[in-house]
Design a protein around this motif. Structure first.
Motif, short mmCIF file in Angstrom:
data_model
loop_
_atom_site.label_atom_id
_atom_site.label_comp_id
_atom_site.label_asym_id
_atom_site.label_seq_id
_atom_site.Cartn_x
_atom_site.Cartn_y
_atom_site.Cartn_z
N LEU A 247 -25.88 -36.80 -40.06
CA LEU A 247 -24.75 -35.99 -40.35
C LEU A 247 -23.99 -35.09 -39.51
O LEU A 247 -23.03 -34.81 -39.39
CB LEU A 247 -25.09 -35.46 -41.70
CG LEU A 247 -25.47 -36.13 -43.08
CD1 LEU A 247 -26.06 -35.23 -44.11
CD2 LEU A 247 -24.41 -37.06 -43.74
N GLU A 248 -24.92 -34.59 -38.70
CA GLU A 248 -24.45 -33.80 -37.54
C GLU A 248 -23.55 -34.72 -36.69
O GLU A 248 -22.64 -34.17 -36.16
CB GLU A 248 -25.84 -33.09 -36.77
CG GLU A 248 -26.66 -32.35 -37.53
CD GLU A 248 -26.22 -30.75 -37.20
OE1 GLU A 248 -25.05 -30.82 -36.47
OE2 GLU A 248 -26.70 -29.87 -37.63
N ALA A 249 -24.21 -35.77 -36.55
CA ALA A 249 -23.05 -36.60 -35.32
C ALA A 249 -21.96 -37.03 -35.91
O ALA A 249 -20.94 -36.94 -35.10
CB ALA A 249 -24.03 -37.87 -35.16
N LEU A 250 -21.98 -37.47 -37.30
CA LEU A 250 -20.79 -37.55 -38.00
C LEU A 250 -19.65 -36.40 -37.86
O LEU A 250 -18.57 -36.50 -37.45
CB LEU A 250 -20.88 -37.83 -39.55
CG LEU A 250 -20.95 -39.25 -40.03
CD1 LEU A 250 -21.29 -39.01 -41.47
CD2 LEU A 250 -19.84 -39.99 -39.71
N TRP A 313 -18.83 -48.52 -38.34
CA TRP A 313 -19.22 -47.41 -37.34
C TRP A 313 -20.33 -46.58 -37.89
O TRP A 313 -21.32 -46.35 -37.38
CB TRP A 313 -17.93 -46.64 -36.80
CG TRP A 313 -18.22 -45.82 -35.98
CD1 TRP A 313 -18.46 -46.13 -34.89
CD2 TRP A 313 -18.52 -44.14 -35.81
NE1 TRP A 313 -18.77 -45.08 -33.84
CE2 TRP A 313 -18.82 -43.88 -34.74
CE3 TRP A 313 -18.42 -43.69 -37.01
CZ2 TRP A 313 -18.97 -42.84 -34.63
CZ3 TRP A 313 -18.78 -42.34 -36.86
CH2 TRP A 313 -19.03 -41.73 -35.62
N PRO A 314 -20.28 -46.11 -39.08
CA PRO A 314 -21.31 -45.25 -39.57
C PRO A 314 -22.70 -45.91 -39.98
O PRO A 314 -23.77 -45.13 -39.28
CB PRO A 314 -20.78 -44.66 -41.09
CG PRO A 314 -19.32 -44.85 -41.15
CD PRO A 314 -18.96 -46.03 -40.22
N ARG A 315 -22.61 -47.07 -40.21
CA ARG A 315 -23.82 -47.76 -40.02
C ARG A 315 -24.60 -47.75 -38.90
O ARG A 315 -25.83 -47.68 -38.63
CB ARG A 315 -23.44 -49.17 -40.63
CG ARG A 315 -25.00 -50.01 -41.05
CD ARG A 315 -24.67 -51.58 -41.50
NE ARG A 315 -23.60 -51.94 -40.83
CZ ARG A 315 -23.83 -52.74 -39.59
NH1 ARG A 315 -24.96 -52.70 -39.14
NH2 ARG A 315 -22.78 -53.30 -39.03
N ALA B 8 -19.28 -51.50 -29.76
CA ALA B 8 -18.67 -50.90 -31.22
C ALA B 8 -18.90 -49.33 -31.37
O ALA B 8 -17.83 -48.90 -32.17
CB ALA B 8 -19.32 -51.70 -32.26
N LEU B 9 -19.85 -48.78 -31.02
CA LEU B 9 -20.01 -47.49 -31.15
C LEU B 9 -19.13 -46.68 -30.54
O LEU B 9 -18.55 -45.55 -31.09
CB LEU B 9 -21.55 -46.90 -30.83
CG LEU B 9 -21.87 -45.49 -30.91
CD1 LEU B 9 -22.25 -45.36 -32.49
CD2 LEU B 9 -23.23 -45.22 -30.09
N LEU B 10 -18.64 -47.07 -29.08
CA LEU B 10 -17.88 -46.29 -28.58
C LEU B 10 -16.12 -46.54 -29.07
O LEU B 10 -15.43 -45.88 -28.95
CB LEU B 10 -17.80 -46.65 -27.03
CG LEU B 10 -19.41 -46.20 -26.28
CD1 LEU B 10 -19.11 -46.74 -24.93
CD2 LEU B 10 -19.28 -44.77 -26.55
N THR B 11 -16.16 -47.69 -29.43
CA THR B 11 -14.79 -48.20 -29.86
C THR B 11 -14.48 -47.47 -31.20
O THR B 11 -13.25 -46.98 -31.45
CB THR B 11 -14.86 -49.74 -30.31
OG1 THR B 11 -14.92 -50.45 -29.17
CG2 THR B 11 -13.23 -50.06 -30.91
N GLY B 12 -15.53 -47.07 -31.88
CA GLY B 12 -15.33 -46.24 -33.17
C GLY B 12 -14.99 -44.82 -32.96
O GLY B 12 -14.22 -44.31 -33.53
N LEU B 13 -15.65 -44.46 -31.84
CA LEU B 13 -15.13 -43.17 -31.32
C LEU B 13 -13.89 -42.96 -30.74
O LEU B 13 -13.01 -42.09 -31.29
CB LEU B 13 -16.11 -42.40 -30.29
CG LEU B 13 -17.53 -42.20 -30.80
CD1 LEU B 13 -18.53 -42.02 -29.75
CD2 LEU B 13 -17.72 -40.89 -31.70
N LEU B 14 -13.45 -43.88 -30.10
CA LEU B 14 -12.04 -43.77 -29.68
C LEU B 14 -10.91 -43.92 -30.72
O LEU B 14 -10.04 -43.62 -30.74
CB LEU B 14 -11.86 -44.95 -28.47
CG LEU B 14 -12.61 -45.09 -27.26
CD1 LEU B 14 -12.46 -46.01 -26.44
CD2 LEU B 14 -12.38 -43.66 -26.44
N ARG B 15 -11.56 -44.80 -31.85
CA ARG B 15 -10.53 -45.06 -32.90
C ARG B 15 -10.31 -43.60 -33.69
O ARG B 15 -9.26 -43.30 -33.97
CB ARG B 15 -10.70 -46.02 -33.80
CG ARG B 15 -9.71 -46.38 -34.99
CD ARG B 15 -10.26 -47.22 -35.85
NE ARG B 15 -10.29 -48.77 -35.40
CZ ARG B 15 -10.50 -49.48 -36.36
NH1 ARG B 15 -10.51 -49.54 -37.45
NH2 ARG B 15 -10.29 -50.66 -35.62
#
Lengths: 329, 98
Positions: A247-250, A313-315, B8-15
């Protein structure tokens, strides 16, 4: 032995854009015995248009109704108003068992809900039961197209109420609203009347939440501001520390663009008693533990409503944080 | 974490931050390295397994290579480099009834 703390009073937030029918709903609901024992807080007395035969007594800032309801005006700080009402209730001056707040038509529900959650004077004394948002069947689509406030009100809703269905079919407004909150429950009014119990807490809150979660699927971003609904479903339990870090990261990544998080989580340390997660932007209510899972589905299921969220992405983020927690322990 | 997951993790952040950039990810020994090009500045993100656990290193073009022991730290640094004007938030848990 310390006496048990009294249960927090349930509080419903009734919101919706200007002219979408909040006041009409409230006016009818206040006359219904089902809402006896409700304190209603509105922005201005004039907004409610109380019937004369409903009035029992009036003070400067408080109106008592013959049905047992109270109406209170907010001119300043909302949380202070609620705290004052609670103090007067505790002193035996007034009586009520639940609260309904009618927001102004342009209100952003987020700071209201956050204020309720964080205010020290209200700690443990009130609990958000649900956010009810009205959408006008006649003008709803145009309103949602043109007013970001209306979109946000819909995104926060636990229950959408489609009003003015006697003037126009509700499908268009419902379709428009569902872009911003596809999982929420929907009700309609008949000649401005809403089942008054829908302004009260759900009879079985955990079942109501389970129903919402069960029908939520990922939704494509809307065309106006990228509001997206993303779900996270997984059978594996989540360590409590990983949930907190997640939750912190989100919050770190999404900032104010994360509008709502709600769901049931299977916590590794207590897999048989699911935790209810309920956040409005970065403010989360204290985890509420259910005695048991409301349905046979024991998967963790979280729903995120925010801007520009990528499905999956959350998963992935949770999975990565779990790995870090495991590697560090 | 495999290269596809890091991408995917970084793409999600960029989006999330609405940043148009190119992303390349490669294995470097036991770890992973991603380069984010086309954003200002270009940034390198590395993930590796260290004796104390998983470590992240982030280096912006012309800047220092700094280590972070958590994904949250990596996200914070990336946001500061790539989207410094975006709002952030810290989780607050409201007190319960007890």
């Amino acid at each position: 032995m310390m006496p048990a703390a009294p249960s927090p009073l349930p509080l419903t937030v009734l919101t919706g854009f200007l002219g979408s029918g909040k006041t009409t709903i409230l006016k009818h609901a206040l006359a219904d015995p089902a809402l006896a024992g409700t304190a209603v807080i509105v922005n201005e007395f004039g907004a409610v248009g109380l019937d004369h035969d409903l009035l029992e007594s009036a003070e400067e800032d408080l109106v008592a109704l013959s049905t047992g309801c109270l109406c209170c005006a907010v001119r300043g700080d909302l949380t202070r108003t609620i705290a004052d009402l609670l103090s007067r209730r505790a002193a035996g001056e007034i009586a009520f068992e639940q609260l309904v707040i009618e927001t102004s038509g342009l209100a952003d529900p987020a700071p209201i809900v956050q204020g309720l959650a964080l205010d020290v004077a209200l700690r443990g004394r009130v609990q958000l039961a649900r956010i009810v948002t009205t959408v006008d069947a006649v003008l709803g689509r145009q309103t949602l197209d043109n007013h970001p406030e209306a979109r946000k009100q819909v995104a926060f809703a636990d229950l959408l109420v489609l009003t003015k269905g006697d003037l126009a079919p509700t499908q268009t407004a419902e379709q428009a609203a569902r872009q911003f909150n596809p999982s929420t429950a929907v009700a309609t009014t008949e000649n401005g009347r809403l089942d008054p119990t829908l302004l009260l807490p759900p009879a079985t809150p955990s079942q109501a939440l389970a129903d919402i979660l069960a029908r939520t699927e990922d939704a494509a971003p809307d065309h106006t501001e990228g509001l997206t609904t993303v779900t996270l479903v997984r059978p594996e339990p989540v360590p409590a520390i990983a949930l907190t870090l997640f939750l912190e990261a989100l919050a770190e990544a999404c900032g104010p663009d994360l509008l709502r998080v709600k769901g049931l989580v299977q916590i590794a340390e207590s897999p048989d008693t699911p935790a209810v997660v309920h956040g409005v932007q970065h403010v989360f209510h204290a985890l509420d533990w259910l005695d048991a899972w409301p349905t046979a589905d024991h998967n963790t299921r979280l729903v995120f409503i925010g801007r520009n969220l990528m499905p999956g992405w959350p998963r992935l983020l949770l999975q990565q944080i779990e790995r870090e927690v495991a590697a560090a322990s | 974490m495999n290269p596809a997951e890091l991408e995917a993790l970084l793409t999600g952040l960029l989006r999330l931050w609405q940043i148009e950039a190119r992303l390349t990810v490669a294995r470097i020994g036991d770890g992973l390295m991603a380069r984010i090009h086309g954003a200002a500045p270009s940034v390198t993100v590395e993930q590796s397994i260290q004796p104390f656990g998983i470590a992240w290193h982030v280096q912006a073009e012309g800047g220092r290579r700094l280590a972070y022991p958590s994904t949250i730290g990596m996200i914070r640094r990336l946001r500061e480099e790539l989207a410094p004007d975006r709002g952030t938030a810290r989780v607050v848990f409201a007190a319960g009834a007890g």
